[in-house]
Write a protein that holds these residues in place. Structure first.
Motif, mmCIF file in Angstrom:
data_model
loop_
_atom_site.group_PDB
_atom_site.id
_atom_site.type_symbol
_atom_site.label_atom_id
_atom_site.label_comp_id
_atom_site.label_asym_id
_atom_site.label_seq_id
_atom_site.Cartn_x
_atom_site.Cartn_y
_atom_site.Cartn_z
ATOM 1 N N PRO A 18 0.160 -1.374 0.125
ATOM 2 C CA PRO A 18 -0.026 -0.092 0.255
ATOM 3 C C PRO A 18 0.786 1.155 0.103
ATOM 4 O O PRO A 18 0.264 2.376 -0.430
ATOM 5 C CB PRO A 18 -0.703 -0.312 1.219
ATOM 6 C CG PRO A 18 -0.172 -0.810 1.659
ATOM 7 C CD PRO A 18 0.674 -2.162 0.685
ATOM 8 N N THR A 19 2.298 0.620 0.543
ATOM 9 C CA THR A 19 3.362 2.427 0.681
ATOM 10 C C THR A 19 3.717 2.442 -0.782
ATOM 11 O O THR A 19 2.873 3.728 -1.542
ATOM 12 C CB THR A 19 3.907 2.202 1.342
ATOM 13 O OG1 THR A 19 3.389 1.940 2.711
ATOM 14 C CG2 THR A 19 4.891 3.382 1.415
ATOM 15 N N LEU A 20 3.920 1.661 -1.498
ATOM 16 C CA LEU A 20 4.459 2.391 -2.467
ATOM 17 C C LEU A 20 2.982 2.446 -3.990
ATOM 18 O O LEU A 20 3.053 3.111 -3.883
ATOM 19 C CB LEU A 20 4.867 0.187 -3.550
ATOM 20 C CG LEU A 20 6.014 0.101 -2.635
ATOM 21 C CD1 LEU A 20 6.795 -1.401 -3.311
ATOM 22 C CD2 LEU A 20 6.788 1.265 -3.403
ATOM 23 N N TYR A 21 2.012 1.656 -3.799
ATOM 24 C CA TYR A 21 0.738 2.246 -3.980
ATOM 25 C C TYR A 21 0.565 3.595 -3.751
ATOM 26 O O TYR A 21 0.122 4.253 -5.170
ATOM 27 C CB TYR A 21 -0.366 1.274 -3.880
ATOM 28 C CG TYR A 21 -1.878 2.448 -4.606
ATOM 29 C CD1 TYR A 21 -1.831 1.363 -6.060
ATOM 30 C CD2 TYR A 21 -2.316 2.516 -3.453
ATOM 31 C CE1 TYR A 21 -3.199 1.924 -6.493
ATOM 32 C CE2 TYR A 21 -3.736 2.945 -3.900
ATOM 33 C CZ TYR A 21 -4.554 2.434 -5.823
ATOM 34 O OH TYR A 21 -5.249 3.072 -6.284
ATOM 35 N N ILE A 23 2.229 6.155 -2.845
ATOM 36 C CA ILE A 23 3.512 6.952 -3.279
ATOM 37 C C ILE A 23 3.278 7.321 -4.457
ATOM 38 O O ILE A 23 3.615 8.067 -5.288
ATOM 39 C CB ILE A 23 4.549 6.299 -2.894
ATOM 40 C CG1 ILE A 23 5.033 6.291 -1.719
ATOM 41 C CG2 ILE A 23 6.039 7.389 -4.165
ATOM 42 C CD1 ILE A 23 5.877 5.983 -1.653
ATOM 43 N N MET A 24 2.941 5.931 -5.638
ATOM 44 C CA MET A 24 2.789 6.175 -7.180
ATOM 45 C C MET A 24 1.137 7.528 -7.018
ATOM 46 O O MET A 24 1.871 7.988 -8.359
ATOM 47 C CB MET A 24 2.510 4.761 -7.883
ATOM 48 C CG MET A 24 3.666 3.708 -8.166
ATOM 49 S SD MET A 24 5.170 4.773 -8.259
ATOM 50 C CE MET A 24 4.066 5.226 -10.118
ATOM 51 N N GLN A 25 0.419 6.831 -6.969
ATOM 52 C CA GLN A 25 -0.264 8.091 -6.886
ATOM 53 C C GLN A 25 -0.085 9.444 -6.500
ATOM 54 O O GLN A 25 -0.938 9.955 -7.692
ATOM 55 C CB GLN A 25 -1.838 7.552 -6.017
ATOM 56 C CG GLN A 25 -2.398 6.209 -6.754
ATOM 57 C CD GLN A 25 -2.862 5.731 -6.812
ATOM 58 O OE1 GLN A 25 -3.957 7.066 -7.798
ATOM 59 N NE2 GLN A 25 -2.543 4.974 -7.997
ATOM 60 N N LEU A 26 0.250 9.349 -5.600
ATOM 61 C CA LEU A 26 1.256 10.795 -5.353
ATOM 62 C C LEU A 26 1.189 11.833 -6.408
ATOM 63 O O LEU A 26 1.295 12.513 -6.742
ATOM 64 C CB LEU A 26 1.652 10.978 -3.906
ATOM 65 C CG LEU A 26 0.730 10.996 -3.222
ATOM 66 C CD1 LEU A 26 1.544 10.765 -1.863
ATOM 67 C CD2 LEU A 26 0.265 12.531 -2.919
ATOM 68 N N LYS A 27 2.494 10.869 -7.184
ATOM 69 C CA LYS A 27 3.570 11.054 -8.412
ATOM 70 C C LYS A 27 2.329 11.489 -9.193
ATOM 71 O O LYS A 27 2.670 12.192 -10.276
ATOM 72 C CB LYS A 27 4.569 9.953 -8.947
ATOM 73 C CG LYS A 27 5.631 10.212 -7.042
ATOM 74 C CD LYS A 27 7.085 9.023 -8.362
ATOM 75 C CE LYS A 27 7.872 9.388 -7.398
ATOM 76 N NZ LYS A 27 8.849 10.664 -7.284
ATOM 77 N N LEU A 28 1.551 10.536 -9.527
ATOM 78 C CA LEU A 28 0.843 10.688 -11.104
ATOM 79 C C LEU A 28 0.142 11.902 -10.343
ATOM 80 O O LEU A 28 -0.440 12.694 -11.655
ATOM 81 C CB LEU A 28 0.022 9.642 -10.386
ATOM 82 C CG LEU A 28 0.268 8.298 -11.884
ATOM 83 C CD1 LEU A 28 -0.614 6.696 -11.732
ATOM 84 C CD2 LEU A 28 1.289 8.130 -12.798
ATOM 85 N N LEU A 29 -0.255 12.395 -9.587
ATOM 86 C CA LEU A 29 -1.387 13.206 -8.808
ATOM 87 C C LEU A 29 -0.768 14.275 -9.577
ATOM 88 O O LEU A 29 -1.613 15.909 -9.854
ATOM 89 C CB LEU A 29 -2.047 12.912 -7.468
ATOM 90 C CG LEU A 29 -2.970 14.274 -7.126
ATOM 91 C CD1 LEU A 29 -4.199 14.290 -7.787
ATOM 92 C CD2 LEU A 29 -2.334 14.551 -5.918
#
Length: 68
Positions: A18-21, A23-29
């Motif tokens: 979930p942590t990696l998920y 982080i990726m969502q924040l980067k895509l945002l």
């Protein structure tokens, strides 16, 4: 010879996913996506021009002989 303690591996891997998920969502945002050309036209019409904004067809001389 000491043994490798693997008792905490499961919880480490489970919390890492979930942590990696997140982080990726924040980067895509924070990414900027390019607009389609049809969406850009309305933003480009800020300048007053003396010509009409419409498409014209331009034919090469040798292309007309191929179509006839």
């Amino acid at each position: 010879m000491p043994q490798l303690n693997t008792s905490t591996w499961f919880i480490t891997i489970i919390t890492m996913l979930p942590t990696l998920y997140l982080i990726m969502q924040l980067k895509l945002l924070n990414t900027n996506y390019h607009l389609l050309p049809s969406q850009k036209i309305s933003n480009v019409r800020m300048f007053n021009t003396s010509w009409q904004l419409k498409w014209t067809k331009i034919y090469l001389p040798h292309s007309q002989s191929q179509h006839s």
